[in-house]
Design an enzyme around this catalytic site. Structure first.
Site, PDB file in Angstrom:
ATOM      1  CG  ASP A 134      -1.681  -0.959   0.973  1.00 45.72           C
ATOM      2  OD1 ASP A 134      -2.414  -1.263   0.747  1.00 45.72           O
ATOM      3  OD2 ASP A 134      -2.243  -1.696   2.330  1.00 45.72           O
ATOM      4  CE  LYS A 289     -14.285  12.550   1.895  1.00 46.60           C
ATOM      5  NZ  LYS A 289     -15.312  11.587   2.982  1.00 46.60           N
ATOM      6  CG  ASP A 467      -4.763  -0.546   5.114  1.00 45.61           C
ATOM      7  OD1 ASP A 467      -5.835  -0.811   5.286  1.00 45.61           O
ATOM      8  OD2 ASP A 467      -4.679   0.485   5.535  1.00 45.61           O
TER       9      ASP A 467
END
Length: 764
Positions: A134, A289, A467
């Site tokens: 990541d 968003k 995660d």
């Protein structure tokens, strides 16, 4: 003052709408976890199992050979000889040393901020060829801050960053300067944050209210003010941005904004929305968003030229390494809102474009160096991120995953893909690629799984970081699943093999280095065991030629002496298991995952060191045996000692036990390095400082003196006698073995091609 985030609102008789399809998403994750393979056997374990089976077969054959030499006419002495032959090839203590090695390796990992959940992964780490990482929080600091925003009507604005502190000036700029220039000179027109346009006001409201994070001021013991956040880093950055205009979420909610429902962020559509009611205007407003390519099609009031302008601006911001967030909203008619008649699709439609925010997440200072170390170690680093393709490319260049000095523009374009592009490819198309992409933008959890599967088909050994709950399938199927300790979910941690307590990419490189060291040490002490045991086994079989007057074979070692030697040779093996890593360990290519413990150099060392040690042992036994007398003069000396007749045998055994006690210590020191000198000044310093070696030497000498010179223990226990000049013989043989080993290493350096020190050249 505490700024908090309200998730549920019961006012005005409205119910909170949760994200739909939650059960389905969890079910998909669970199904993938059940489908994923979890092979309990590593290559080392398989090699060890094969080794134990082979040694068991050799042990049985040794017994058969001994019994066959006397035509299976077994008495006590022959039985003891057969047992000695069997014990000579079985590595007692090996399992203990192996376990201690892995446990100590796990303990060392903990000091490196790595929690090892499965000890067997310590071996796999040394073979890792590809790291899929990541970006946010692993390669970067996860300290996101909004430094840019843009609207169609008013253009670019620059916001001075100040961490989590909701303080900073805002400047209207004519274009994009470098961050360094803007931070130094504050170029642009300073604006009054209390006098902003309705468009910017709506953009800030969207940043604050389409947001589940919170920030608050924390009073530290030393009366120093500090700001603390709670929530996803991206949302925290937007919340801080809104607070800089004194329009944070708590303030807006206090002024009459009331949450009706929340549509959680969905990785498949890459957006989230909230529905608020304004008590001041009596309006319902949807704030949305997310990724530009997912928001823009929902904005129905834009012309084609405006859409082109927005996309061009996104590319400009992303090229500066900024994570671009697109914000939009929709005003809904006043009056009571019927939630049952309004789906998420209805709410997220017919939107009005508000603007873009550019969020900067600085790379960790150590990330670039860690990536370079990975490249030197022959490991490819892949960055999988949800960012825009151009943003991901800019960050990848900054930390050297993509190197503009060694890669052409065409190569960089080829090595960068979006998750949508990659997911659309079939397995055959992916396998036909020259190499897997180094950067995948707009990456979904499903993309990660597909990347790991593609890497496995190329016979790579992959480490995957994750995660979230959705990352658990990719963590499970990866050769090494790495969960984040700070921001990782419990599900991800349970699916992982190791956990990073600092969420730092550099820690992965340290873990790989430690994994290589552990495997290297496993090879070292196994080599030591193979040399020691094979040489003793050769002596036992050669001595079948030694016969008593009745023609029966005489064992060169009693059974109790063999048990003592097991005790004597185990501590040096444990000393090898905790050796520090070699200086070139991270300059070597990854170990092939299918490589056997018995590689060419190990086999050669076992034969050369083992046979030379066997020669020394045979000399130490035969010289006293045929110097004092003419061989074995007594019959059944083990069960019936006759003074004079059995003396030469008993003294030969004493000499052999001393040799088999001292020479393995020399073997252990030779095994500390395959090719480098160990009997030089530095090597002697290391030896003298080793508590294990010096303690073992003292212990062995004391035991030898007791076992040889106390008649009851010597004659009745170990079937040995006191020796005198034989000490000189053994010491001479030991010195010879030291010189022989160093000469052998010199010849290897000169004539034998290195097995593990060839650097891998990769296009980075």
């Amino acid at each position: 003052m505490v700024y908090s985030s309200t998730v549920v609102s019961k006012g005005r008789g409205r119910a909170v709408v949760t994200a739909t399809g939650m059960n389905t998403e969890i079910g998909r994750v669970a199904a993938k976890l059940n489908e994923s393979k979890d092979d309990d056997k590593t290559q080392l374990q398989k090699s060890m199992n094969r080794m134990y089976i082979a040694l068991l077969i050799v042990s049985v054959l040794s017994v058969i050979i001994v019994l066959a030499s006397v035509k299976f006419k077994v008495n006590y002495d022959v039985g003891m000889y057969a047992m000695t032959a069997a014990l000579s090839v079985l590595p007692a203590g090996l399992t203990t040393v192996m376990t201690v090695t892995l446990v100590m390796g796990g303990k060392e990992m903990t000091s490196q901020k790595v929690v090892v959940r499965k000890l067997k992964v310590l071996e796999t780490l040394g073979s890792v060829t590809n790291i899929f990482s990541d970006k946010t929080g692993t390669l970067t600091l996860a300290k996101m801050v909004v430094i840019r925003f843009w609207t169609l009507k008013e253009g670019y604005f620059y916001v001075t960053p100040n961490g989590l502190s909701p303080e900073g000036e805002v400047y209207r700029t004519s274009g994009i300067q470098t961050r360094e220039d803007e931070e130094k000179t504050n170029q642009g027109e300073l604006i009054d944050k209390t006098q902003i346009s309705p468009d910017i006001t709506s953009l800030i409201q969207c940043s604050a209210l389409c947001n589940m994070s919170s920030i608050y001021r924390h009073e530290l013991p030393e009366t120093e003010d500090d700001w603390v956040s709670n929530g996803a880093p991206t949302e925290v950055a937007l919340q801080v941005f809104a607070h800089k205009f004194n329009m944070g979420k708590p303030i807006l909610e206090e002024s009459g904004w009331e949450l009706i429902s929340e549509y959680h962020f969905d990785s498949t559509i890459k957006r989230m929305s909230t529905l608020y009611h304004s008590n001041q205007t009596d309006q319902n407003v949807v704030f949305t968003k997310g990724a530009t390519e997912r928001i823009l099609p929902l904005c129905t009031h834009l012309s084609d030229s405006e859409k082109d302008q927005i996309l061009q601006t996104v590319d400009i911001l992303a090229a500066k390494g900024l994570r671009v967030m697109t914000l939009a909203y929709r005003k809904i008619s006043t009056g009571k809102y019927d939630l049952g008649a309004y789906t998420r699709e209805d709410a997220e439609s017919d939107l009005d474009f508000l603007g873009l925010t550019g969020i900067y997440d600085p790379p960790r200072p150590e990330s670039r160096q860690a990536v370079l170390e990975a490249h030197k170690a022959g490991i490819k680093v892949h960055m999988l991120t949800g960012d825009h393709e151009i943003t991901a490319t800019a960050i990848a260049k900054e930390i050297n995953i993509l190197n503009e000095n060694t890669m052409s523009a065409e190569t960089i374009r080829r090595l960068v893909m979006t998750g949508t592009q990659f997911d659309a490819m079939t397995s055959e198309q992916i396998d036909a690629l020259e190499e897997l992409p180094l950067v995948v933008a707009r990456c979904s959890p499903e993309t990660k799984v597909k990347m790991i599967e593609a890497s496995e088909r190329r016979h790579n050994v992959s480490a995957m970081t994750g995660d979230g709950v959705n990352d658990s399938p990719s963590l499970r199927i990866a050769d090494v699943g790495i969960a984040m300790g700070k921001n990782g979910s419990d599900v991800a941690k349970q699916a992982s093999d190791i956990i990073l307590t600092d969420d730092n990419f550099a820690t992965i490189i340290r873990a790989i280095s430690e994994g290589r060291r552990i495997y290297q040490n496993v090879q070292r002490f196994l080599l030591y065991y193979w040399i020691s045991l094979s040489s003793i086994a050769v002596v036992v079989l050669v001595c079948l030629a030694v016969r008593d007057p009745e023609g029966k074979s005489i064992a060169p070692l009693s059974t109790i002496a063999m048990l003592f030697l097991y005790v004597a040779i185990t501590p040096p093996a444990s000393a090898l298991s905790i050796q520090p890593a070699s200086k070139t360990i991270m300059l070597e290519p990854p170990r092939p995952p299918k490589e056997s413990l018995f590689n060419r150099e190990i086999i050669l060392d076992t034969l050369v060191y083992g046979q030379s040690a066997a020669i020394c042992f045979v000399i130490s036994f035969f010289v006293p045996l045929y110097t004092i007398g003419n061989g074995v003069g007594g019959v059944n000396c083990d069960s019936n000692y006759v003074e004079g007749a059995c003396d030469s045998l008993y003294r030969g055994r004493s000499s052999l036990v001393v040799a088999v006690t001292f020479i393995p210590l020399v073997i252990m020191i030779h095994c500390r390095s395959y090719r480098e000198y160990e009997w030089n000044r530095d090597g002697l310093k290391k030896t003298l400082k080793s508590k294990t070696i010096m303690g073992t030497l003292v212990f062995d000498i004391i035991c030898l003196l007791l076992f040889i010179y106390i008649p009851a223990a010597a004659v009745k226990g170990f079937r040995m006698l006191a020796i005198t000049w034989e000490w000189g013989l053994v010491i001479g043989l030991t010195l010879f073995y030291i010189v022989f080993g160093e000469v052998y290493k010199m010849l290897k350096r000169r004539f034998l091609k290195p097995m593990t020190t060839t650097l891998v050249e990769i296009n980075v």
